[in-house]
Design a protein around this motif. Sequence first.
Motif, PDB file in Angstrom:
ATOM      1  N   LEU A  75      41.457  -0.012  76.092  1.00 46.29           N
ATOM      2  CA  LEU A  75      42.438   0.937  75.594  1.00 46.29           C
ATOM      3  C   LEU A  75      43.775   0.644  76.261  1.00 46.29           C
ATOM      4  N   TYR A  76      44.826   0.512  75.462  1.00 52.02           N
ATOM      5  CA  TYR A  76      46.173   0.332  75.993  1.00 52.02           C
ATOM      6  C   TYR A  76      46.819   1.703  76.140  1.00 52.02           C
ATOM      7  N   LEU A  77      47.482   1.915  77.285  1.00 47.52           N
ATOM      8  CA  LEU A  77      48.113   3.201  77.561  1.00 47.52           C
ATOM      9  C   LEU A  77      49.602   3.061  77.799  1.00 47.52           C
ATOM     10  N   GLN A  78      50.326   3.986  77.224  1.00 51.12           N
ATOM     11  CA  GLN A  78      51.712   4.193  77.619  1.00 51.12           C
ATOM     12  C   GLN A  78      51.690   5.499  78.402  1.00 51.12           C
ATOM     13  N   VAL A  79      52.238   5.500  79.591  1.00 47.68           N
ATOM     14  CA  VAL A  79      52.142   6.659  80.476  1.00 47.68           C
ATOM     15  C   VAL A  79      53.534   7.213  80.741  1.00 47.68           C
ATOM     16  N   LYS A  80      53.657   8.523  80.572  1.00 47.81           N
ATOM     17  CA  LYS A  80      54.911   9.220  80.847  1.00 47.81           C
ATOM     18  C   LYS A  80      54.626  10.345  81.823  1.00 47.81           C
ATOM     19  N   ARG A 133      47.352  -2.225  85.898  1.00 44.48           N
ATOM     20  CA  ARG A 133      48.766  -2.152  85.552  1.00 44.48           C
ATOM     21  C   ARG A 133      49.135  -3.441  84.834  1.00 44.48           C
ATOM     22  N   THR A 134      49.985  -3.344  83.831  1.00 45.57           N
ATOM     23  CA  THR A 134      50.329  -4.522  83.049  1.00 45.57           C
ATOM     24  C   THR A 134      51.485  -5.300  83.656  1.00 45.57           C
ATOM     25  N   THR A 135      51.668  -6.498  83.145  1.00 46.73           N
ATOM     26  CA  THR A 135      52.798  -7.331  83.536  1.00 46.73           C
ATOM     27  C   THR A 135      53.992  -6.992  82.645  1.00 46.73           C
ATOM     28  N   THR A 136      55.133  -7.504  82.986  1.00 43.84           N
ATOM     29  CA  THR A 136      56.368  -7.192  82.265  1.00 43.84           C
ATOM     30  C   THR A 136      56.294  -7.471  80.766  1.00 43.84           C
ATOM     31  N   PRO A 137      55.720  -8.586  80.303  1.00 44.72           N
ATOM     32  CA  PRO A 137      55.677  -8.785  78.844  1.00 44.72           C
ATOM     33  C   PRO A 137      54.955  -7.660  78.097  1.00 44.72           C
ATOM     34  N   LEU A 138      53.831  -7.189  78.617  1.00 42.02           N
ATOM     35  CA  LEU A 138      53.138  -6.082  77.954  1.00 42.02           C
ATOM     36  C   LEU A 138      53.893  -4.779  78.141  1.00 42.02           C
ATOM     37  N   ASP A 139      54.493  -4.574  79.313  1.00 43.91           N
ATOM     38  CA  ASP A 139      55.289  -3.375  79.547  1.00 43.91           C
ATOM     39  C   ASP A 139      56.435  -3.307  78.543  1.00 43.91           C
ATOM     40  N   PHE A 177      53.389   8.233  90.446  1.00 44.05           N
ATOM     41  CA  PHE A 177      52.422   9.320  90.509  1.00 44.05           C
ATOM     42  C   PHE A 177      51.561   9.346  89.255  1.00 44.05           C
ATOM     43  N   SER A 178      52.185   9.180  88.093  1.00 41.33           N
ATOM     44  CA  SER A 178      51.421   9.236  86.843  1.00 41.33           C
ATOM     45  C   SER A 178      50.423   8.088  86.762  1.00 41.33           C
ATOM     46  N   TYR A 179      50.798   6.897  87.222  1.00 43.49           N
ATOM     47  CA  TYR A 179      49.857   5.769  87.232  1.00 43.49           C
ATOM     48  C   TYR A 179      48.691   6.065  88.170  1.00 43.49           C
ATOM     49  N   ALA A 180      48.983   6.601  89.353  1.00 47.30           N
ATOM     50  CA  ALA A 180      47.925   6.918  90.312  1.00 47.30           C
ATOM     51  C   ALA A 180      46.973   7.973  89.747  1.00 47.30           C
ATOM     52  N   ILE A 208      42.939   0.274  80.266  1.00 46.46           N
ATOM     53  CA  ILE A 208      41.664   0.806  80.743  1.00 46.46           C
ATOM     54  C   ILE A 208      40.547   0.035  80.062  1.00 46.46           C
ATOM     55  N   THR A 209      39.591  -0.423  80.868  1.00 51.16           N
ATOM     56  CA  THR A 209      38.444  -1.154  80.358  1.00 51.16           C
ATOM     57  C   THR A 209      37.176  -0.437  80.792  1.00 51.16           C
ATOM     58  N   GLY A 210      36.307  -0.158  79.817  1.00 48.81           N
ATOM     59  CA  GLY A 210      35.021   0.470  80.119  1.00 48.81           C
ATOM     60  C   GLY A 210      34.046  -0.576  80.614  1.00 48.81           C
ATOM     61  N   ILE A 211      33.340  -0.263  81.671  1.00 47.84           N
ATOM     62  CA  ILE A 211      32.376  -1.231  82.209  1.00 47.84           C
ATOM     63  C   ILE A 211      30.993  -0.619  82.355  1.00 47.84           C
ATOM     64  N   ALA A 212      30.745   0.475  81.642  1.00 52.12           N
ATOM     65  CA  ALA A 212      29.444   1.141  81.745  1.00 52.12           C
ATOM     66  C   ALA A 212      28.336   0.209  81.280  1.00 52.12           C
ATOM     67  N   THR A 213      27.219   0.269  81.938  1.00 51.76           N
ATOM     68  CA  THR A 213      26.094  -0.572  81.548  1.00 51.76           C
ATOM     69  C   THR A 213      25.532  -0.084  80.223  1.00 51.76           C
ATOM     70  N   GLY A 214      25.001  -1.011  79.460  1.00 52.31           N
ATOM     71  CA  GLY A 214      24.398  -0.667  78.186  1.00 52.31           C
ATOM     72  C   GLY A 214      25.344  -0.768  77.007  1.00 52.31           C
ATOM     73  N   LEU A 215      26.608  -0.950  77.238  1.00 49.60           N
ATOM     74  CA  LEU A 215      27.549  -1.108  76.129  1.00 49.60           C
ATOM     75  C   LEU A 215      27.531  -2.557  75.655  1.00 49.60           C
ATOM     76  N   PRO A 216      27.600  -2.779  74.346  1.00 50.98           N
ATOM     77  CA  PRO A 216      27.529  -4.151  73.841  1.00 50.98           C
ATOM     78  C   PRO A 216      28.751  -5.000  74.172  1.00 50.98           C
ATOM     79  N   ASN A 217      29.857  -4.362  74.446  1.00 50.71           N
ATOM     80  CA  ASN A 217      31.065  -5.089  74.852  1.00 50.71           C
ATOM     81  C   ASN A 217      31.853  -4.207  75.821  1.00 50.71           C
ATOM     82  N   PHE A 218      32.995  -4.653  76.197  1.00 50.85           N
ATOM     83  CA  PHE A 218      33.829  -3.892  77.114  1.00 50.85           C
ATOM     84  C   PHE A 218      34.966  -3.235  76.333  1.00 50.85           C
ATOM     85  N   PRO A 219      34.855  -1.940  76.029  1.00 50.86           N
ATOM     86  CA  PRO A 219      35.932  -1.279  75.278  1.00 50.86           C
ATOM     87  C   PRO A 219      37.238  -1.298  76.075  1.00 50.86           C
TER      88      PRO A 219
END
Length: 110
Positions: free
Chosen positions: A55-60, A28-34, A10-13, A42-53
Amino acid sequence: MDINTKKEEFSYAYVYAIASAAGCICQRTTTPLDNLGVDLIITGIATGLPNFPILYLQVKCTSREILNENSLRYPLNIKNYEELSATNAYPPRIIIVVVVPDRVNDWLEQ
């Protein structure tokens, strides 16, 4: 499915839905990253950004009373705390705590 697995899924959804609304990609990550405390990326894909920001998340997910007027207090084991508190980590890492009611049938009420 046991209650902890339900909370995890539920938290991932929930995070997926918020990321989508913000115009980001959530993966969702694979076991090594987990194993390193990274559940989602999370990867930002908004247009106009110089790169793709990125963010790594730990979710509880919890139904415990962890909120008060001034803070959120979530018990975290030492391993997870150390992974999240690393300075100058790239990509940055954050924890997201999804708070749900005790009854599963109430989880979809906003």
